[in-house]
Design an enzyme around this catalytic site. Structure first.
Site, PDB file in Angstrom:
ATOM      1  N   SER A  13       0.800  -1.204   0.000  1.00  0.00           N
ATOM      2  CA  SER A  13       0.000   0.000   0.000  1.00  0.00           C
ATOM      3  C   SER A  13       0.849   1.278   0.000  1.00  0.00           C
ATOM      4  O   SER A  13       1.537   1.560  -0.974  1.00  0.00           O
ATOM      5  CB  SER A  13      -0.948  -0.059   1.197  1.00  0.00           C
ATOM      6  OG  SER A  13      -1.974   0.862   1.101  1.00  0.00           O
ATOM      7  N   LYS A  15      -0.727  -3.958  -3.492  1.00  0.00           N
ATOM      8  CA  LYS A  15      -2.055  -3.402  -3.198  1.00  0.00           C
ATOM      9  C   LYS A  15      -2.149  -2.008  -3.795  1.00  0.00           C
ATOM     10  O   LYS A  15      -1.500  -1.080  -3.335  1.00  0.00           O
ATOM     11  CB  LYS A  15      -2.319  -3.339  -1.693  1.00  0.00           C
ATOM     12  CG  LYS A  15      -3.703  -2.767  -1.372  1.00  0.00           C
ATOM     13  CD  LYS A  15      -3.966  -2.713   0.114  1.00  0.00           C
ATOM     14  CE  LYS A  15      -5.371  -2.188   0.382  1.00  0.00           C
ATOM     15  NZ  LYS A  15      -5.501  -0.744   0.065  1.00  0.00           N
ATOM     16  N   GLN A  53      -9.085   3.021   0.025  1.00  0.00           N
ATOM     17  CA  GLN A  53     -10.365   2.865   0.708  1.00  0.00           C
ATOM     18  C   GLN A  53     -10.753   4.130   1.472  1.00  0.00           C
ATOM     19  O   GLN A  53      -9.892   4.874   1.924  1.00  0.00           O
ATOM     20  CB  GLN A  53     -10.322   1.691   1.698  1.00  0.00           C
ATOM     21  CG  GLN A  53     -10.386   0.327   1.050  1.00  0.00           C
ATOM     22  CD  GLN A  53      -9.121  -0.029   0.300  1.00  0.00           C
ATOM     23  OE1 GLN A  53      -8.026   0.154   0.807  1.00  0.00           O
ATOM     24  NE2 GLN A  53      -9.261  -0.525  -0.914  1.00  0.00           N
TER      25      GLN A  53
END
Length: 487
Positions: free
Chosen positions: A311, A336, A340
């Site tokens: 991430s 990733k 979100q």
């Protein structure tokens, strides 16, 4: 897209739901509404209107609820039915990072992102119904117990996790300080499940650790990207620069991610003004870059990554690789590439939905989702770094073959006790190596591995792993900087 200070409309979450990771989010409801209007645009608003639930849809859902409540064999629970309906809609998206949290789960989530917390210290994701370790936090109980990225948790304290949602599994894994979590793990390359006992503890919320290595090479380790991480990074960087630092290693190995604005703030000073640090793409394919306002640095930087770097860590690595030209060293990262956002106010009852809203791309427009960042220099750690903890189900004895024996041999070899083979057969050389280890550690020289020997062996291996002189990836990063400095 700017993410500086109070101009941020919303801090978007890049990390996955964690078993005991401090996951942070700051949402201001008024800016959130503005952000939603800006992000959706008129076309998206039109699409939402045209796809809203019709009276026929609502009647169908209501009829299903009434039939269950009045006709189903067993007594039903209202909240469970409603939550199940919401979970069903989200699960149909087949996105492991989009989850619903009921009131209890949402409260736990809020506590985790606002203060110190207790747990095992590992990031967990749900992939194809399996609960997968993304990364153990450095120094956490999970790391000390030998948990590794990509381990699959199949049971907690004897309770199988089959059929649970991610948040339900998380609730089982977390717990008060001092309590035990007995995890049954499946590890790639290991035949039988491994049982690991983790003693839950307070998880350190400090995220930045810095030191000056020989030859005036600085090293800054980032363990996660929390609210104060950019400030701490800037403080430590200033100290190292004040000491005459000639090169910098940034270590984001086993860093599962965090906040988008934080990683942007960290990278910004290293990227020449106007160059993109990261790009964000919405559902309509519209991309918005985040341009740097920095001026670059006059010293070389290398970045360390591994399969536990996810991430925000991957945003950092991608930016340094493509916008700065730094060498990325280690292993291919997790992969990733989505962003979100939480919608707690919209739910209105204390529950929460964390939903994937954007994808992020590197400065050059590459989407690394499920692929990861490829290092410029691939370096594997010594084999014993990845040895699994011994199951301790029985005493390991000569003339047997098992995965436990294979891991035993990896550990002994890493500690300098040669077994001459690491294929899992308990040969005479393994007996000799075990006796030598037992003699060195004041244990009965039986040549067999009981629980006491296994515990001492695992502790010695962990000490060896934590010694920087055994860190092959760090050595490679330093060597690369030395070459750059010498030019």
């Amino acid at each position: 897209m700017q993410f500086k200070g109070r101009t941020v409309l919303v801090f978007v979450l890049l990390t996955m739901m964690a078993s005991s990771l401090l996951t942070l989010m700051i949402v201001d409801t008024t800016p959130l509404q503005l952000w939603k209007e800006k992000a959706s645009g008129s076309s998206a608003a039109s699409a939402a209107s045209s796809s809203s639930l019709t009276s026929k849809d609502l009647n169908k859902i209501s009829t299903t609820y009434q039939l269950i409540e009045s006709k189903y064999l067993n007594q039903t629970d209202h909240d469970k039915l409603v939550n199940g309906a919401i979970n069903g809609m989200l699960e149909s998206l087949e996105d492991p990072f989009t989850v619903y949290m009921d009131q209890k789960e949402a409260k736990q989530f809020d506590e985790s992102i606002s203060s110190s917390f207790q747990g095992i210290g590992a990031e967990v994701s749900m992939d194809d119904g399996k609960f997968v370790i993304v990364s153990p936090i450095k120094g956490s109980p999970a790391e000390k117990a030998g948990i590794q990225a990509n381990d699959v948790i199949v049971a907690v304290n004897g309770d199988k996790l089959d059929g649970l949602t991610l948040n339900q599994a998380v609730m089982k894994i977390r717990g008060p300080k001092g309590t035990q979590a007995k995890l049954d793990l499946v590890r790639q390359g290991v035949g039988d499940p491994i049982q690991v006992i983790v003693v839950r503890d307070n998880i350190d919320v400090e995220t930045v650790y810095a030191e000056m290595l020989p030859d005036q090479i600085g090293k800054i380790e980032i363990r996660q990207f929390s609210a104060n991480t950019a400030t701490r990074f800037a403080e430590e960087l200033k100290k190292l620069e004040g000491k005459g630092m000639k090169g910098l290693v940034i270590d984001v190995r086993n860093d599962p991610g965090g906040l988008l604005n934080v990683v942007v703030d960290i990278v910004n000073p290293f990227v020449q003004s106007g160059k993109p640090i990261v790009q964000v793409e919405n559902r309509d394919g519209k991309r918005e870059p985040t341009p740097s306002t920095g001026s670059g640095k006059n010293y070389p930087v290398t970045v360390l990554i591994n399969k536990g770097s996810a991430s925000a860590s991957e945003i950092l690595a991608g930016a340094f690789q493509e916008a700065v030209g730094s060498k990325i060293i280690g292993e291919t990262s997790y992969g990733k590439g989505t962003v979100q956002v939480t919608f707690e106010k919209e739910m209105g009852d204390g529950s929460n939905i964390k939903m994937t809203v954007y994808k992020w791309l590197t400065p050059n427009g590459n989407w690394i989702h499920k692929k990861g960042i490829q290092p410029d220099i691939t370096i594997d750690q010594p084999a014993y770094f990845k040895a699994a903890p011994l199951t301790k189900k029985s005493v390991l004895k000569p003339d047997t073959t098992s995965d436990d024996v294979k891991n035993l041999q990896l550990m002994l070899t890493g500690l300098g006790f040669s077994t001459e083979r690491t294929d899992g057969y308990y040969n005479d050389n393994t007996v000799t190596a075990v006796k030598a280890f037992q003699r060195t550690n004041g244990l009965p020289m039986t040549g067999e591995v009981d629980t006491d020997t296994a515990n001492k062996l695992e502790k010695a291996v962990l000490t060896q792993i934590r010694d920087p002189k055994n860190d092959a990836q760090l050595k490679a990063a330093v060597q690369e900087l030395q070459k750059e400095i010498a030019k």
